[in-house]
Design a protein around this motif. Structure first.
Motif, PDB file in Angstrom:
ATOM      1  N   ARG A 104       0.805  -1.212   0.000  1.00  0.00           N
ATOM      2  CA  ARG A 104       0.000   0.000   0.000  1.00  0.00           C
ATOM      3  C   ARG A 104       0.840   1.264   0.000  1.00  0.00           C
ATOM      4  O   ARG A 104       0.329   2.328   0.283  1.00  0.00           O
ATOM      5  CB  ARG A 104      -0.940   0.025   1.210  1.00  0.00           C
ATOM      6  CG  ARG A 104      -2.091  -0.945   1.090  1.00  0.00           C
ATOM      7  CD  ARG A 104      -3.113  -0.644   2.170  1.00  0.00           C
ATOM      8  NE  ARG A 104      -4.278  -1.492   2.033  1.00  0.00           N
ATOM      9  CZ  ARG A 104      -5.323  -1.217   1.272  1.00  0.00           C
ATOM     10  NH1 ARG A 104      -5.324  -0.143   0.534  1.00  0.00           N
ATOM     11  NH2 ARG A 104      -6.361  -2.026   1.210  1.00  0.00           N
ATOM     12  N   ALA A 113      -5.578   4.648   5.244  1.00  0.00           N
ATOM     13  CA  ALA A 113      -6.206   3.464   4.667  1.00  0.00           C
ATOM     14  C   ALA A 113      -6.170   2.300   5.654  1.00  0.00           C
ATOM     15  O   ALA A 113      -7.148   1.548   5.788  1.00  0.00           O
ATOM     16  CB  ALA A 113      -5.514   3.078   3.363  1.00  0.00           C
ATOM     17  N   ARG A 114      -5.055   2.164   6.352  1.00  0.00           N
ATOM     18  CA  ARG A 114      -4.935   1.115   7.375  1.00  0.00           C
ATOM     19  C   ARG A 114      -5.937   1.338   8.500  1.00  0.00           C
ATOM     20  O   ARG A 114      -6.596   0.402   8.962  1.00  0.00           O
ATOM     21  CB  ARG A 114      -3.507   1.111   7.911  1.00  0.00           C
ATOM     22  CG  ARG A 114      -3.257   0.216   9.106  1.00  0.00           C
ATOM     23  CD  ARG A 114      -3.376  -1.234   8.766  1.00  0.00           C
ATOM     24  NE  ARG A 114      -3.001  -2.061   9.910  1.00  0.00           N
ATOM     25  CZ  ARG A 114      -3.482  -3.276  10.135  1.00  0.00           C
ATOM     26  NH1 ARG A 114      -4.357  -3.814   9.308  1.00  0.00           N
ATOM     27  NH2 ARG A 114      -3.085  -3.956  11.188  1.00  0.00           N
ATOM     28  N   GLU A 117      -9.405   0.374   7.392  1.00  0.00           N
ATOM     29  CA  GLU A 117      -9.568  -1.082   7.396  1.00  0.00           C
ATOM     30  C   GLU A 117      -9.963  -1.610   8.769  1.00  0.00           C
ATOM     31  O   GLU A 117     -10.727  -2.573   8.886  1.00  0.00           O
ATOM     32  CB  GLU A 117      -8.258  -1.744   6.969  1.00  0.00           C
ATOM     33  CG  GLU A 117      -7.935  -1.621   5.488  1.00  0.00           C
ATOM     34  CD  GLU A 117      -6.606  -2.272   5.163  1.00  0.00           C
ATOM     35  OE1 GLU A 117      -5.893  -2.668   6.114  1.00  0.00           O
ATOM     36  OE2 GLU A 117      -6.282  -2.377   3.974  1.00  0.00           O
ATOM     37  N   TYR A 204     -16.024   5.848   0.067  1.00  0.00           N
ATOM     38  CA  TYR A 204     -14.590   5.575   0.142  1.00  0.00           C
ATOM     39  C   TYR A 204     -14.282   4.225  -0.490  1.00  0.00           C
ATOM     40  O   TYR A 204     -13.291   4.080  -1.233  1.00  0.00           O
ATOM     41  CB  TYR A 204     -14.113   5.592   1.593  1.00  0.00           C
ATOM     42  CG  TYR A 204     -12.677   5.147   1.751  1.00  0.00           C
ATOM     43  CD1 TYR A 204     -11.628   6.043   1.565  1.00  0.00           C
ATOM     44  CD2 TYR A 204     -12.375   3.824   2.057  1.00  0.00           C
ATOM     45  CE1 TYR A 204     -10.309   5.630   1.688  1.00  0.00           C
ATOM     46  CE2 TYR A 204     -11.059   3.404   2.180  1.00  0.00           C
ATOM     47  CZ  TYR A 204     -10.036   4.309   1.993  1.00  0.00           C
ATOM     48  OH  TYR A 204      -8.738   3.891   2.106  1.00  0.00           O
ATOM     49  N   GLN A 205     -15.123   3.234  -0.209  1.00  0.00           N
ATOM     50  CA  GLN A 205     -14.888   1.909  -0.772  1.00  0.00           C
ATOM     51  C   GLN A 205     -15.013   1.921  -2.286  1.00  0.00           C
ATOM     52  O   GLN A 205     -14.256   1.226  -2.981  1.00  0.00           O
ATOM     53  CB  GLN A 205     -15.870   0.916  -0.139  1.00  0.00           C
ATOM     54  CG  GLN A 205     -15.577   0.647   1.330  1.00  0.00           C
ATOM     55  CD  GLN A 205     -16.627  -0.208   2.002  1.00  0.00           C
ATOM     56  OE1 GLN A 205     -17.774  -0.272   1.554  1.00  0.00           O
ATOM     57  NE2 GLN A 205     -16.252  -0.869   3.079  1.00  0.00           N
ATOM     58  N   SER A 208     -11.751   3.244  -3.454  1.00  0.00           N
ATOM     59  CA  SER A 208     -10.540   2.695  -2.846  1.00  0.00           C
ATOM     60  C   SER A 208      -9.604   2.084  -3.871  1.00  0.00           C
ATOM     61  O   SER A 208      -8.374   2.142  -3.717  1.00  0.00           O
ATOM     62  CB  SER A 208     -10.903   1.645  -1.792  1.00  0.00           C
ATOM     63  OG  SER A 208     -11.613   0.560  -2.383  1.00  0.00           O
ATOM     64  N   LEU A 211      -7.497   5.081  -5.280  1.00  0.00           N
ATOM     65  CA  LEU A 211      -6.714   5.972  -4.438  1.00  0.00           C
ATOM     66  C   LEU A 211      -5.232   5.808  -4.743  1.00  0.00           C
ATOM     67  O   LEU A 211      -4.784   4.720  -5.078  1.00  0.00           O
ATOM     68  CB  LEU A 211      -6.961   5.678  -2.950  1.00  0.00           C
ATOM     69  CG  LEU A 211      -8.257   6.233  -2.362  1.00  0.00           C
ATOM     70  CD1 LEU A 211      -8.438   5.709  -0.957  1.00  0.00           C
ATOM     71  CD2 LEU A 211      -8.233   7.741  -2.346  1.00  0.00           C
ATOM     72  N   LYS A 386      -4.274   0.486  -5.820  1.00  0.00           N
ATOM     73  CA  LYS A 386      -3.364   0.482  -4.679  1.00  0.00           C
ATOM     74  C   LYS A 386      -2.617  -0.832  -4.616  1.00  0.00           C
ATOM     75  O   LYS A 386      -3.191  -1.864  -4.868  1.00  0.00           O
ATOM     76  CB  LYS A 386      -4.162   0.640  -3.395  1.00  0.00           C
ATOM     77  CG  LYS A 386      -4.268   2.094  -2.986  1.00  0.00           C
ATOM     78  CD  LYS A 386      -4.832   2.155  -1.612  1.00  0.00           C
ATOM     79  CE  LYS A 386      -4.708   3.512  -1.023  1.00  0.00           C
ATOM     80  NZ  LYS A 386      -5.137   3.583   0.344  1.00  0.00           N
TER      81      LYS A 386
END
Length: 386
Positions: A104, A113-114, A117, A204-205, A208, A211, A386
């Protein structure tokens, strides 16, 4: 010169009308989903405790706080764990995770992003680790997320304004907030600040996969543009003073310039229309500066430049003054005139440097995607995954 100055005035008045419009709006949504506050922290031992303390006393009924330690080499992780262990209630609400850059990239975008998750909320709210919020922060931000809104940009301001240069820095920063609010108000979202932004997880998903795989300053703007242009949801600006997030700003003049250069680096990722408008403004500034220099030999050119500066100053004041007063920073307007005189040379320095020279964030170089084939916000799925 007269025509260019009038075009600038018309553009700023258009933005100012948008700013006045959003400042008059009030949040009315009663939707109260689980909210996940995502904070990326790297070497923030001097600020993380006060930041988390301000967040944890929010009066929003259902939220969690995910703090991502982005490779800190100081006491940041230990401070977070200490706060989480002080009481069972806080411990259940506050979670520390480690950034996992494998696959990533690295840096703030990857850290956020982490954190996402590891979160569970229907709404994601991002905050910087050196910021403070008010007890009504989350309530205010969510009140603007009605069924038609997918992204809420919030206000951010600098608190250290006692010294002259700090006041100018704070005013310049609020001018950027004004531009962002005004652009949203006229239906053309341009910029926002990831230190205070809220968006629906589902959106966001959706984005994703597109990104950027590395850290750069435009990730929040790309998501905002994606929501505006590719989903049925709209973008709102939260005008509630209770939603104001505050931070100290840069620690030094060099830090100030490096931060602004990093922000400038995101311009290449904006849609073509926005890049054209910003380039036109930059060329206007060059024209004024050249006329001023030429005015030492030709009085007519000096007069034209001073007239253009007067028009620019009047319009800039109309744009930034309502934001300053609305959020309780009216005193900053006392440094408006010296700030105006410094602004053109400052832009003429930072704009080319920010475009050409790689910058750093928290001691890390900021990687950049190629400008040759960037994905626009109107077609984000053309970006690398990503």
């Amino acid at each position: 010169m007269a025509l260019v100055a009038l075009l600038y005035a018309a553009g700023i008045e258009w933005l100012a009308s948008g700013t006045r419009s959003v400042l008059r709006q009030a949040g009315s949504s009663t939707w109260r989903p689980l909210v996940s506050v995502i904070i990326a922290a790297r070497n923030e031992e001097t600020s993380i405790e006060s930041c988390l303390t301000s967040v944890l006393v929010n009066d929003y009924p259902d939220f969690e706080v995910i703090v991502v330690d982005d490779g800190s080499t100081d006491a940041t992780p230990g401070i977070i764990q200490s706060i989480a262990s002080r009481s069972s209630g806080v411990g259940n609400r506050l979670k520390l995770v480690r950034s996992n850059p494998v696959g990533r990239g690295s840096g703030k975008v990857a850290a956020l992003a982490r954190g996402i998750e590891e979160s569970s909320g229907e709404v994601l709210v991002t905050l910087d680790a050196d910021c403070l919020v008010q007890p009504g922060w989350l309530q205010s931000m969510l009140s603007f997320m009605n069924p038609r809104v997918g992204f809420v940009a919030g206000p951010v301001a600098y608190t250290r304004t006692s010294r002259f240069l700090k006041s100018i820095e704070a005013l310049e920063f609020l001018s950027l907030i004004s531009v962002g609010a005004g652009a949203i108000g006229i239906g053309k979202p341009l910029i926002c600040n990831s230190a205070n932004a809220a968006y629906r997880r589902e959106l966001y998903q959706q984005m994703s996969d597109s990104l950027p795989p590395t850290d750069f300053a435009a990730a929040d703007e790309l998501l905002m543009h994606f929501v505006h242009e590719n989903t049925p949801y709209g973008v709102a600006f939260c005008s509630s003073p209770e939603a104001l997030v505050t931070t100290d700003g840069a620690d030094s003049i060099s830090g100030f310039f490096l931060q602004r250069m990093r922000w400038v680096s995101m311009v290449g990722y904006l849609p073509a229309g926005y890049r054209f408008a910003l380039t036109a403004v930059f060329l206007f500034f060059i024209l004024v500066f050249v006329y001023l220099l030429s005015g030492f030999w030709t009085t007519n050119l000096a007069a034209a430049a001073l007239a253009a500066l007067a028009v620019k100053s009047v319009m800039d004041y109309r744009a930034v003054a309502p934001v300053c007063r609305h959020f309780g920073f009216g005193r900053l307007l006392r440094v408006f005139l010296p700030a105006e005189l410094l602004y053109i040379p400052y832009v003429l320095v930072t704009a080319p440097l920010g475009t050409l020279i790689p910058t750093k964030w928290k001691g890390r170089a900021t990687p950049r995607q190629s400008r040759s084939a960037p994905a626009s916000a109107s077609d984000p799925h053309t970006q690398n995954e990503k």
